[in-house]
Design a protein around this motif. Structure first.
Motif, short mmCIF file in Angstrom:
data_model
loop_
_atom_site.label_atom_id
_atom_site.label_comp_id
_atom_site.label_asym_id
_atom_site.label_seq_id
_atom_site.Cartn_x
_atom_site.Cartn_y
_atom_site.Cartn_z
N SER A 31 0.82 -1.22 0.00
CA SER A 31 0.00 0.00 0.00
C SER A 31 0.85 1.27 0.00
CB SER A 31 -0.93 0.00 1.21
OG SER A 31 -0.19 0.06 2.41
N LEU A 32 2.12 1.16 0.32
CA LEU A 32 3.00 2.33 0.42
C LEU A 32 4.17 2.27 -0.55
CD1 LEU A 32 3.09 2.57 4.30
CD2 LEU A 32 1.81 4.06 2.76
N GLU A 33 4.31 1.18 -1.25
CA GLU A 33 5.51 0.93 -2.05
C GLU A 33 5.78 2.01 -3.09
OE1 GLU A 33 5.40 -2.84 -4.01
OE2 GLU A 33 7.52 -2.77 -4.54
N SER A 34 4.72 2.53 -3.69
CA SER A 34 4.90 3.50 -4.77
C SER A 34 5.43 4.83 -4.27
CB SER A 34 3.58 3.72 -5.50
OG SER A 34 2.62 4.30 -4.64
N ARG A 35 5.34 5.08 -2.95
CA ARG A 35 5.74 6.38 -2.41
C ARG A 35 6.92 6.31 -1.45
NH1 ARG A 35 2.29 9.12 0.93
NH2 ARG A 35 1.05 7.36 1.65
N THR A 36 7.45 5.11 -1.25
CA THR A 36 8.41 4.91 -0.16
C THR A 36 9.74 4.39 -0.65
OG1 THR A 36 6.53 4.39 1.28
CG2 THR A 36 8.71 3.80 2.09
N SER A 37 10.80 4.80 -0.02
CA SER A 37 12.12 4.23 -0.30
C SER A 37 12.97 4.26 0.97
CB SER A 37 12.83 4.98 -1.43
OG SER A 37 12.96 6.34 -1.11
N PHE A 38 13.84 3.27 1.07
CA PHE A 38 14.76 3.15 2.20
C PHE A 38 16.19 3.21 1.69
CE2 PHE A 38 11.15 2.18 4.45
CZ PHE A 38 10.62 0.92 4.23
N SER A 39 17.08 3.64 2.55
CA SER A 39 18.50 3.60 2.24
C SER A 39 19.28 3.46 3.53
CB SER A 39 18.94 4.86 1.49
OG SER A 39 18.74 6.01 2.28
N GLY A 40 20.52 3.01 3.40
CA GLY A 40 21.39 2.88 4.56
C GLY A 40 22.71 3.60 4.32
N ASP A 41 23.27 4.14 5.37
CA ASP A 41 24.57 4.81 5.31
C ASP A 41 25.49 4.14 6.31
OD1 ASP A 41 26.78 6.51 5.53
OD2 ASP A 41 25.58 8.31 5.17
N THR A 42 26.39 3.32 5.80
CA THR A 42 27.26 2.56 6.69
C THR A 42 28.29 3.46 7.38
OG1 THR A 42 28.73 2.03 4.83
CG2 THR A 42 27.00 0.45 5.35
N THR A 43 28.63 4.58 6.78
CA THR A 43 29.62 5.47 7.40
C THR A 43 29.04 6.15 8.65
OG1 THR A 43 29.02 7.37 6.03
CG2 THR A 43 30.72 5.89 5.18
N LYS A 44 27.72 6.40 8.62
CA LYS A 44 27.07 7.03 9.77
C LYS A 44 26.33 6.01 10.63
CE LYS A 44 26.37 11.44 7.38
NZ LYS A 44 25.35 12.43 6.92
N ASN A 45 26.26 4.77 10.14
CA ASN A 45 25.52 3.71 10.84
C ASN A 45 24.07 4.13 11.09
OD1 ASN A 45 25.87 0.98 11.68
ND2 ASN A 45 25.60 1.64 13.80
N PHE A 58 19.98 4.47 8.94
CA PHE A 58 19.17 4.18 7.76
C PHE A 58 18.02 5.16 7.71
CE2 PHE A 58 15.73 1.64 9.80
CZ PHE A 58 16.34 1.33 11.01
N THR A 59 17.51 5.37 6.52
CA THR A 59 16.54 6.44 6.32
C THR A 59 15.28 5.94 5.63
OG1 THR A 59 17.50 7.08 4.20
CG2 THR A 59 18.37 8.16 6.14
N LEU A 60 14.22 6.68 5.87
CA LEU A 60 12.93 6.48 5.22
C LEU A 60 12.59 7.75 4.47
CD1 LEU A 60 9.93 5.45 4.87
CD2 LEU A 60 9.51 6.44 7.13
N GLN A 61 12.18 7.60 3.23
CA GLN A 61 11.62 8.72 2.49
C GLN A 61 10.23 8.32 2.00
OE1 GLN A 61 14.18 10.33 -0.61
NE2 GLN A 61 14.90 11.83 0.87
N MET A 62 9.27 9.16 2.27
CA MET A 62 7.90 8.93 1.82
C MET A 62 7.45 10.17 1.05
SD MET A 62 4.54 7.89 4.05
CE MET A 62 5.30 6.34 4.55
N ARG A 63 7.15 9.97 -0.19
CA ARG A 63 6.83 11.08 -1.09
C ARG A 63 5.32 11.35 -1.11
NH1 ARG A 63 10.58 7.77 -3.00
NH2 ARG A 63 9.04 6.40 -3.96
N SER A 64 5.00 12.56 -1.52
CA SER A 64 3.60 12.94 -1.73
C SER A 64 2.73 12.59 -0.54
CB SER A 64 3.06 12.27 -3.00
OG SER A 64 3.84 12.58 -4.12
#
Length: 119
Positions: A64-78, A80-86
């Protein structure tokens, strides 16, 4: 002891992008068999799994959220992030980041951050 801490902008306006970061201590986000999840709880409703990113960078998103959501990880900062559009007002919720050993386990939780979506 694994500790997670969510951080984000607070109020987000409709149609904007919600960005949240989960800072992790006590474990590396590349630890084997780690599932780093995002969960939210809208006011008066049950907890809802948004999805997860694994130690190897694999991802799963709620359909239900896949079209607006993305995750990423930053190993240097340890972290991870969530972005939810619109975003829409119905995205108003307390957002949690968690860590588990499997896709359906959530052993460690952040304290949660309330994100209102309002103009």
């Amino acid at each position: 002891q694994v500790q997670l801490q969510e951080s984000g902008p607070g109020l987000v306006k409709p149609s904007q992008t919600l960005s949240l970061t989960c800072s992790v201590s006590g474990a590396s986000i590349t630890t084997n068999s780690a599932y780093w999840s995002w969960i939210r709880q809208p006011p008066g409703k049950d907890l809802e799994l948004i999805g997860y990113i694994t130690d190897r960078g694999g991802t799963y998103y709620s359909p239900s959220l896949e079209s607006r959501t993305s995750f990423s990880g930053d190993t240097t900062k340890n972290e991870f992030t969530l972005q939810m559009r619109s975003v829409i007002p119905e995205d108003t919720a307390v957002y949690y980041c968690t860590r588990g050993y499997t896709a359906d386990s959530f052993k460690w939780w952040g304290q949660g951050t309330h994100v209102p979506v309002s103009s």
